[in-house]
Design an enzyme around this catalytic site. Structure first.
Site, mmCIF file in Angstrom:
data_model
loop_
_atom_site.group_PDB
_atom_site.id
_atom_site.type_symbol
_atom_site.label_atom_id
_atom_site.label_comp_id
_atom_site.label_asym_id
_atom_site.label_seq_id
_atom_site.Cartn_x
_atom_site.Cartn_y
_atom_site.Cartn_z
ATOM 1 N N ASN A 9 72.033 68.786 10.383
ATOM 2 C CA ASN A 9 73.213 69.334 11.055
ATOM 3 C C ASN A 9 74.045 70.022 9.977
ATOM 4 O O ASN A 9 74.718 69.354 9.194
ATOM 5 C CB ASN A 9 74.016 68.210 11.728
ATOM 6 C CG ASN A 9 75.327 68.740 12.294
ATOM 7 O OD1 ASN A 9 75.495 69.941 12.462
ATOM 8 N ND2 ASN A 9 76.258 67.834 12.580
ATOM 9 N N TRP A 10 73.955 71.346 9.957
ATOM 10 C CA TRP A 10 74.678 72.089 8.914
ATOM 11 C C TRP A 10 76.169 72.197 9.191
ATOM 12 O O TRP A 10 76.915 72.767 8.392
ATOM 13 C CB TRP A 10 74.090 73.500 8.773
ATOM 14 C CG TRP A 10 72.772 73.556 8.095
ATOM 15 C CD1 TRP A 10 72.199 72.587 7.325
ATOM 16 C CD2 TRP A 10 71.845 74.653 8.099
ATOM 17 N NE1 TRP A 10 70.981 73.013 6.856
ATOM 18 C CE2 TRP A 10 70.742 74.279 7.311
ATOM 19 C CE3 TRP A 10 71.839 75.910 8.698
ATOM 20 C CZ2 TRP A 10 69.646 75.119 7.103
ATOM 21 C CZ3 TRP A 10 70.757 76.746 8.496
ATOM 22 C CH2 TRP A 10 69.671 76.351 7.707
ATOM 23 N N LYS A 11 76.588 71.727 10.333
ATOM 24 C CA LYS A 11 78.008 71.833 10.735
ATOM 25 C C LYS A 11 78.479 73.282 10.548
ATOM 26 O O LYS A 11 77.679 74.208 10.716
ATOM 27 C CB LYS A 11 78.861 70.855 9.934
ATOM 28 C CG LYS A 11 78.297 69.440 9.932
ATOM 29 C CD LYS A 11 79.262 68.431 9.380
ATOM 30 C CE LYS A 11 78.565 67.114 9.162
ATOM 31 N NZ LYS A 11 79.404 65.976 9.442
ATOM 32 N N HIS A 95 78.119 65.358 19.591
ATOM 33 C CA HIS A 95 78.385 64.977 18.200
ATOM 34 C C HIS A 95 79.802 64.414 18.115
ATOM 35 O O HIS A 95 80.713 64.878 18.802
ATOM 36 C CB HIS A 95 78.231 66.189 17.269
ATOM 37 C CG HIS A 95 78.249 65.797 15.822
ATOM 38 N ND1 HIS A 95 79.423 65.593 15.133
ATOM 39 C CD2 HIS A 95 77.253 65.525 14.949
ATOM 40 C CE1 HIS A 95 79.132 65.224 13.893
ATOM 41 N NE2 HIS A 95 77.813 65.172 13.760
ATOM 42 N N GLU A 97 82.106 64.795 16.075
ATOM 43 C CA GLU A 97 83.174 65.763 15.761
ATOM 44 C C GLU A 97 83.570 66.535 17.021
ATOM 45 O O GLU A 97 84.737 66.916 17.173
ATOM 46 C CB GLU A 97 82.714 66.697 14.619
ATOM 47 C CG GLU A 97 82.724 65.958 13.289
ATOM 48 C CD GLU A 97 81.743 66.475 12.249
ATOM 49 O OE1 GLU A 97 81.240 67.599 12.380
ATOM 50 O OE2 GLU A 97 81.476 65.720 11.289
ATOM 51 N N GLU A 167 74.981 57.478 15.690
ATOM 52 C CA GLU A 167 75.796 57.871 14.542
ATOM 53 C C GLU A 167 77.149 57.166 14.613
ATOM 54 O O GLU A 167 78.063 57.634 15.319
ATOM 55 C CB GLU A 167 76.032 59.387 14.557
ATOM 56 C CG GLU A 167 74.773 60.208 14.469
ATOM 57 C CD GLU A 167 75.042 61.571 13.834
ATOM 58 O OE1 GLU A 167 74.353 61.906 12.870
ATOM 59 O OE2 GLU A 167 75.960 62.280 14.293
ATOM 60 N N GLY A 173 79.959 61.499 7.180
ATOM 61 C CA GLY A 173 80.663 62.260 6.152
ATOM 62 C C GLY A 173 81.571 61.421 5.277
ATOM 63 O O GLY A 173 82.393 61.943 4.528
ATOM 64 N N SER A 212 75.891 59.557 6.613
ATOM 65 C CA SER A 212 75.788 59.463 5.156
ATOM 66 C C SER A 212 74.373 59.151 4.658
ATOM 67 O O SER A 212 74.206 58.438 3.662
ATOM 68 C CB SER A 212 76.807 58.458 4.602
ATOM 69 O OG SER A 212 78.122 58.880 4.914
ATOM 70 N N GLY A 233 73.827 65.286 7.859
ATOM 71 C CA GLY A 233 74.867 66.300 7.714
ATOM 72 C C GLY A 233 74.926 66.821 6.292
ATOM 73 O O GLY A 233 74.121 67.672 5.882
ATOM 74 N N GLY A 234 75.847 66.293 5.504
ATOM 75 C CA GLY A 234 76.108 66.799 4.153
ATOM 76 C C GLY A 234 74.855 66.991 3.302
ATOM 77 O O GLY A 234 74.693 68.029 2.643
#
Ligand code: PEP
Length: 256
Positions: A9-11, A95, A97, A167, A173, A212, A233-234
């Protein structure tokens, strides 16, 4: 055996040039037929650039959100059909977010899930509790509520095409990963909940962990009972770390 998944997930990261360079480098590093489903979930603005490239299945593409209508007066929104048109096969729905920063409700997520499947997209359904919910002991209730909202709006067969990502919001994150027993328990709650509706689906559906995940913890996390891969993600922003995580999943399955 359930085929494991490594989903990025590159956000809100990567221009089309950066995304294309990532895909090119990743393509040069993976086998033609990887043992892991590799899915890159990109922003809608770059999806067309990467999704309509060489037509092979080693890398699959997804969006990070969609609307529940296929067209109409919904300024700024992107429909499932538009995502398909970009060459993507997948879409993330629910998601945390989107739920927490943009106020998406369980019902919104259910509508998106249903619209995605109807259009021919495969949803990655994200569910998970906040820290407050965990501390007040309502993790199981939250997970079941989020799942139930989607199941009640959708034919059970729609789940054949879906992947679920557990998640915990407090692990996304933050650098904090849920511990083994928390992850195992949550995955079991999800599978048991589905088992009550459809035994075959419960044994076949892939349930990912997200929060994470990084190269340093992937090998341990993939060994947890019921974890079929990751939504990252990150650590998915660099080819090297995403590859290392994907390789960790693959190695685990090779060992049987
Ligand atoms: C995510 O965005 O879905 C996620 C799990 O992020 P991170 O890996 O950075 O925690």
């Amino acid at each position: 055996m359930r085929k494991p998944v490594s989903a990025a997930n590159w956000k809100m990261h990567k221009t089309s040039g950066e995304a294309s360079a990532f895909v090119e480098e990743l393509r040069s590093k993976i086998l033609d037929e990887p043992q892991v489903d590799i899915i890159l979930c990109a922003s809608s603005t770059v999806l067309f650039h990467i999704g309509t490239g060489p037509n092979e299945s080693a890398i699959q593409f997804g969006a990070q959100n969609c609307h529940w209508e296929n067209e109409g007066a919904f300024t700024g929104e992107v429909s499932p059909e538009m995502i398909l048109d970009c060459g993507a096969q997948w879409v993330i729905v629910g998601h945390s977010e989107r739920r927490h920063l943009f106020g998406e409700t369980d019902e919104d997520v259910a509508r998106k899930f249903s619209a995605a499947v109807s259009a021919g997209l495969r949803p990655i359904l994200c569910i998970g509790e906040t820290l407050d919910e965990r501390q007040s002991g309502s993790t199981s209730e939250v997970i079941k509520r989020q799942l139930s909202a989607v199941i009640s709006q959708t034919e059970e067969e729609a789940f054949d095409q879906a992947v679920i990502a557990y998640e915990p919001v407090w692990a996304i994150g933050t650098g904090i990963t849920a511990d083994t027993s928390q992850i195992e328990e949550a995955h079991q709650i999800i599978r048991d909940f589905i088992m009550n509706k459809d035994e075959k689906l419960a044994t076949e559906i892939r349930i990912l962990y997200g929060g994470s995940v990084k190269p340093g913890n992937a090998a341990e996390l993939i060994g947890i009972e019921g974890v079929d891969g990751f939504l990252v993600g990150g650590a998915s922003l660099s080819v090297d770390s995403f590859m290392e995580i994907t390789q960790g999943i693959s190695d685990h399955y090779d060992k049987g």
